[in-house]
Design a protein around this motif. Structure first.
Motif, PDB file in Angstrom:
ATOM      1  N   GLY A  67      39.334  42.643  34.949  1.00 11.29           N
ATOM      2  CA  GLY A  67      37.958  42.221  35.223  1.00 11.29           C
ATOM      3  C   GLY A  67      37.809  40.752  35.532  1.00 11.29           C
ATOM      4  O   GLY A  67      36.792  40.135  35.207  1.00 11.29           O
ATOM      5  N   ILE A  68      38.813  40.145  36.183  1.00  9.43           N
ATOM      6  CA  ILE A  68      38.771  38.689  36.419  1.00  9.43           C
ATOM      7  C   ILE A  68      38.712  38.311  37.893  1.00  9.43           C
ATOM      8  O   ILE A  68      38.609  37.129  38.225  1.00  9.43           O
ATOM      9  CB  ILE A  68      39.998  38.000  35.782  1.00  9.43           C
ATOM     10  CG1 ILE A  68      41.294  38.559  36.402  1.00  9.43           C
ATOM     11  CG2 ILE A  68      40.000  38.158  34.280  1.00  9.43           C
ATOM     12  CD1 ILE A  68      42.537  37.829  35.956  1.00  9.43           C
ATOM     13  N   GLU A  69      38.772  39.302  38.792  1.00  8.08           N
ATOM     14  CA  GLU A  69      38.863  38.986  40.219  1.00  8.08           C
ATOM     15  C   GLU A  69      37.648  38.204  40.701  1.00  8.08           C
ATOM     16  O   GLU A  69      37.761  37.286  41.511  1.00  8.08           O
ATOM     17  CB  GLU A  69      39.025  40.262  41.043  1.00  8.08           C
ATOM     18  CG  GLU A  69      39.279  39.991  42.521  1.00  8.08           C
ATOM     19  CD  GLU A  69      39.596  41.255  43.298  1.00  8.08           C
ATOM     20  OE1 GLU A  69      40.103  41.140  44.412  1.00  8.08           O
ATOM     21  OE2 GLU A  69      39.314  42.360  42.768  1.00  8.08           O
ATOM     22  N   ASP A  70      36.457  38.561  40.212  1.00  4.54           N
ATOM     23  CA  ASP A  70      35.236  37.888  40.658  1.00  4.54           C
ATOM     24  C   ASP A  70      35.030  36.542  39.986  1.00  4.54           C
ATOM     25  O   ASP A  70      34.148  35.781  40.385  1.00  4.54           O
ATOM     26  CB  ASP A  70      34.008  38.774  40.387  1.00  4.54           C
ATOM     27  CG  ASP A  70      34.016  40.024  41.249  1.00  4.54           C
ATOM     28  OD1 ASP A  70      34.647  39.997  42.319  1.00  4.54           O
ATOM     29  OD2 ASP A  70      33.409  41.028  40.842  1.00  4.54           O
ATOM     30  N   ASP A  71      35.820  36.244  38.954  1.00  2.00           N
ATOM     31  CA  ASP A  71      35.613  35.019  38.189  1.00  2.00           C
ATOM     32  C   ASP A  71      36.547  33.890  38.587  1.00  2.00           C
ATOM     33  O   ASP A  71      36.315  32.740  38.222  1.00  2.00           O
ATOM     34  CB  ASP A  71      35.792  35.298  36.684  1.00  2.00           C
ATOM     35  CG  ASP A  71      34.755  36.295  36.168  1.00  2.00           C
ATOM     36  OD1 ASP A  71      33.613  36.240  36.650  1.00  2.00           O
ATOM     37  OD2 ASP A  71      35.103  37.121  35.311  1.00  2.00           O
ATOM     38  N   ASP A  72      37.599  34.216  39.309  1.00  2.00           N
ATOM     39  CA  ASP A  72      38.572  33.179  39.662  1.00  2.00           C
ATOM     40  C   ASP A  72      38.896  33.262  41.146  1.00  2.00           C
ATOM     41  O   ASP A  72      39.320  34.317  41.640  1.00  2.00           O
ATOM     42  CB  ASP A  72      39.847  33.329  38.832  1.00  2.00           C
ATOM     43  CG  ASP A  72      40.803  32.173  39.055  1.00  2.00           C
ATOM     44  OD1 ASP A  72      40.692  31.156  38.354  1.00  2.00           O
ATOM     45  OD2 ASP A  72      41.658  32.282  39.951  1.00  2.00           O
ATOM     46  N   GLU A  73      38.724  32.157  41.836  1.00  2.00           N
ATOM     47  CA  GLU A  73      38.928  32.121  43.283  1.00  2.00           C
ATOM     48  C   GLU A  73      40.379  32.405  43.664  1.00  2.00           C
ATOM     49  O   GLU A  73      40.650  33.111  44.647  1.00  2.00           O
ATOM     50  CB  GLU A  73      38.513  30.755  43.820  1.00  2.00           C
ATOM     51  CG  GLU A  73      38.733  30.581  45.300  1.00  2.00           C
ATOM     52  CD  GLU A  73      38.476  29.167  45.761  1.00  2.00           C
ATOM     53  OE1 GLU A  73      38.616  28.919  46.964  1.00  2.00           O
ATOM     54  OE2 GLU A  73      38.148  28.326  44.910  1.00  2.00           O
ATOM     55  N   ASP A  74      41.324  31.883  42.914  1.00  2.00           N
ATOM     56  CA  ASP A  74      42.732  32.070  43.254  1.00  2.00           C
ATOM     57  C   ASP A  74      43.166  33.524  43.062  1.00  2.00           C
ATOM     58  O   ASP A  74      43.964  34.053  43.849  1.00  2.00           O
ATOM     59  CB  ASP A  74      43.611  31.144  42.411  1.00  2.00           C
ATOM     60  CG  ASP A  74      43.389  29.675  42.746  1.00  2.00           C
ATOM     61  OD1 ASP A  74      43.185  29.378  43.944  1.00  2.00           O
ATOM     62  OD2 ASP A  74      43.383  28.851  41.823  1.00  2.00           O
ATOM     63  N   VAL A  75      42.639  34.186  42.031  1.00  2.00           N
ATOM     64  CA  VAL A  75      42.937  35.601  41.818  1.00  2.00           C
ATOM     65  C   VAL A  75      42.382  36.427  42.982  1.00  2.00           C
ATOM     66  O   VAL A  75      43.059  37.312  43.528  1.00  2.00           O
ATOM     67  CB  VAL A  75      42.354  36.098  40.480  1.00  2.00           C
ATOM     68  CG1 VAL A  75      42.518  37.614  40.359  1.00  2.00           C
ATOM     69  CG2 VAL A  75      43.043  35.411  39.308  1.00  2.00           C
ATOM     70  N   ALA A  76      41.141  36.130  43.369  1.00  2.00           N
ATOM     71  CA  ALA A  76      40.533  36.848  44.497  1.00  2.00           C
ATOM     72  C   ALA A  76      41.303  36.597  45.788  1.00  2.00           C
ATOM     73  O   ALA A  76      41.532  37.518  46.580  1.00  2.00           O
ATOM     74  CB  ALA A  76      39.075  36.409  44.669  1.00  2.00           C
ATOM     75  N   GLU A  77      41.747  35.361  45.984  1.00  2.00           N
ATOM     76  CA  GLU A  77      42.525  35.015  47.176  1.00  2.00           C
ATOM     77  C   GLU A  77      43.862  35.755  47.181  1.00  2.00           C
ATOM     78  O   GLU A  77      44.309  36.255  48.221  1.00  2.00           O
ATOM     79  CB  GLU A  77      42.759  33.500  47.214  1.00  2.00           C
ATOM     80  CG  GLU A  77      43.616  32.998  48.359  1.00  2.00           C
ATOM     81  CD  GLU A  77      42.873  32.911  49.680  1.00  2.00           C
ATOM     82  OE1 GLU A  77      43.459  32.441  50.659  1.00  2.00           O
ATOM     83  OE2 GLU A  77      41.682  33.310  49.742  1.00  2.00           O
ATOM     84  N   MET A  78      44.491  35.844  46.037  1.00  2.45           N
ATOM     85  CA  MET A  78      45.785  36.516  45.926  1.00  2.45           C
ATOM     86  C   MET A  78      45.683  37.991  46.323  1.00  2.45           C
ATOM     87  O   MET A  78      46.476  38.480  47.143  1.00  2.45           O
ATOM     88  CB  MET A  78      46.302  36.392  44.493  1.00  2.45           C
ATOM     89  CG  MET A  78      47.593  37.150  44.207  1.00  2.45           C
ATOM     90  SD  MET A  78      48.123  36.994  42.476  1.00  2.45           S
ATOM     91  CE  MET A  78      46.844  37.967  41.638  1.00  2.45           C
ATOM     92  N   THR A  79      44.722  38.715  45.759  1.00  3.05           N
ATOM     93  CA  THR A  79      44.596  40.144  46.064  1.00  3.05           C
ATOM     94  C   THR A  79      44.136  40.361  47.500  1.00  3.05           C
ATOM     95  O   THR A  79      44.609  41.282  48.176  1.00  3.05           O
ATOM     96  CB  THR A  79      43.614  40.819  45.096  1.00  3.05           C
ATOM     97  OG1 THR A  79      42.350  40.141  45.129  1.00  3.05           O
ATOM     98  CG2 THR A  79      44.155  40.785  43.680  1.00  3.05           C
TER      99      THR A  79
END
Length: 401
Positions: free
Chosen positions: A303-315
């Motif tokens: 549940g962290i994809e929307d909270d962290d830009e780098d995680v969202a960028e990675m996926t």
């Protein structure tokens, strides 16, 4: 491309109580100070002469780290209104979208959205569009006349025209580098062709977002894109004339009569494999798709994809690698073609490699933050490295065709 920052807007205020001037503030996710607006022009009649405050009830996310939103934003006002009609889902978006994708009725209603557009001296065209936000509007301090509204519309139209002029220039610059089809193309020629295609797609996307669908929108978009054949056809239709099919330019195939291309049984396992649904994919694309999906599921469970830009960028970049590999390699399921097709594959593999390197960079940032279990990151990183090695192996193979 326009900056669409609505996912990062927490709340804001727009003030057009001074005729010919739009001021305001926007509070953005993870930004301590609001971005101030100081624009020439007026809002639409529903907001002209008013001060509007709004709050976005939806969950917000940070802007890209490479995105610099200067403050104050100076320039000209585009279309600014609190009564733009949009379709609003009556279900959570994920459920609504799944119904749409399945071709089933998806409950929705027409609602008003807040639409704020401006043309910044530093950031170009910027758009905020929010549906179902909480809005508070003051009494009007001045009334917009017909002359005022005409001037407002002309100013907003000119701002958008100037913005589109830059996109058109980008298309023309890319087009100038695309060689004549009479010569044999190399991988660099195909790269230039891809750049032109992307520039045209950007331009069309901006026009579609601005004007939407419908007969009038079709005419405007056709004119801006330079599609004279469509413009002529729409005008002939308005005059009640019969439209003749243009068979000389493109004889559209009858999809009902088209035979499905046959897979080459001799290249199974080399150039193609089937997924669980029986659809063919190139093995490398299938591997990338599976690895990207596995990573996304692991991140989604946290549940962290929307909270962290780098995680969202990675996926996101992992999925882009898979998409680019599909465009480059999946045609091989039906056989290998000419040298021209081989050089096109090399050009597309380069694009996939660029996205892969961006994914690796995002992975390194996520690993430093220790937001995702080390085992998940190690497995995804190992897969990505193996995909990279296979791309690098395939490129010289197709260069030698």
């Amino acid at each position: 491309m326009a900056w669409r920052i609505h996912d990062s807007v927490i709340r804001g205020e727009i003030d057009n109580r001074t005729r010919g001037r739009v001021k305001g503030k926007l509070w953005l996710h993870d930004m301590a100070e609001p971005v101030e607006l100081d624009l020439q022009g007026n809002a639409h009649p529903d907001m002209a002469g008013c001060r509007l405050e709004f709050t976005n009830p939806a969950k917000t996310s940070p802007m890209r780290k490479d995105a610099t939103m200067t403050s104050p934003q100076r320039g000209s006002a585009g279309d600014i209104t609190a009564s733009r009609k949009v379709r609003v889902p009556d279900l959570p978006f994920e459920e609504w979208w799944e119904l749409k994708r399945a071709g089933k009725p998806a409950p929705e209603h027409w609602g008003n959205s807040l639409y704020i557009e401006w043309f910044s001296d530093r950031n170009g065209r910027v758009v905020v569009e929010l549906a179902d936000c909480v809005v508070k509007v003051s009494e009007q301090e001045w009334q917009m006349t017909e002359k005022d509204e005409k001037q407002r519309a002309e100013d907003a139209s000119q701002g958008f025209a100037d913005f589109m002029g830059k996109l058109t220039e980008a298309v023309e610059q890319a087009k100038a580098k695309v060689p004549d089809h009479e010569k044999e193309w190399d991988e660099f020629d195909h790269e230039n062709f891809l750049r032109e295609s992307e520039a045209r797609t950007d331009k069309y996307g901006e026009l579609l977002e601005k004007y939407g669908h419908g007969p009038e929108a079709e005419k405007i978009i056709a004119k801006e894109m330079g599609w004279t054949w469509l413009t002529d056809a729409l005008e002939a239709k308005e005059r009640g004339e019969e439209i003749e099919e243009v068979e000389e330019e493109w004889d559209a195939p009858d999809l009902d009569e088209m035979e499905e291309p046959e897979l080459d049984p001799l290249t199974e396992g080399i150039d193609w494999v089937r997924d669980e649904s029986g659809h063919p994919h190139h093995p490398l694309q299938a591997r990338s798709m599976e690895a990207g999906l596995k990573l996304w599921k692991a991140v989604d469970a946290l549940g962290i994809e929307d909270d962290d830009e780098d995680v969202a960028e990675m996926t996101f970049k992992f999925h882009q690698v898979s998409a680019k590999l599909a465009g480059a390699l999946n045609s091989l399921c039906y056989g290998r073609g000419s040298k021209d097709e081989a050089t096109a594959i090399v050009a597309r593999l380069k694009r996939a490699l660029n996205h892969l390197h961006e994914c690796q960079a995002a992975m390194a940032k996520v690993a430093e933050k220790k937001l995702v279990p080390a085992a998940v990151m190690t497995e995804a990183g190992t897969e990505l490295f193996a995909i990279r090695e296979e791309i690098l192996r395939l490129m010289p193979e197709f260069r030698s065709v």
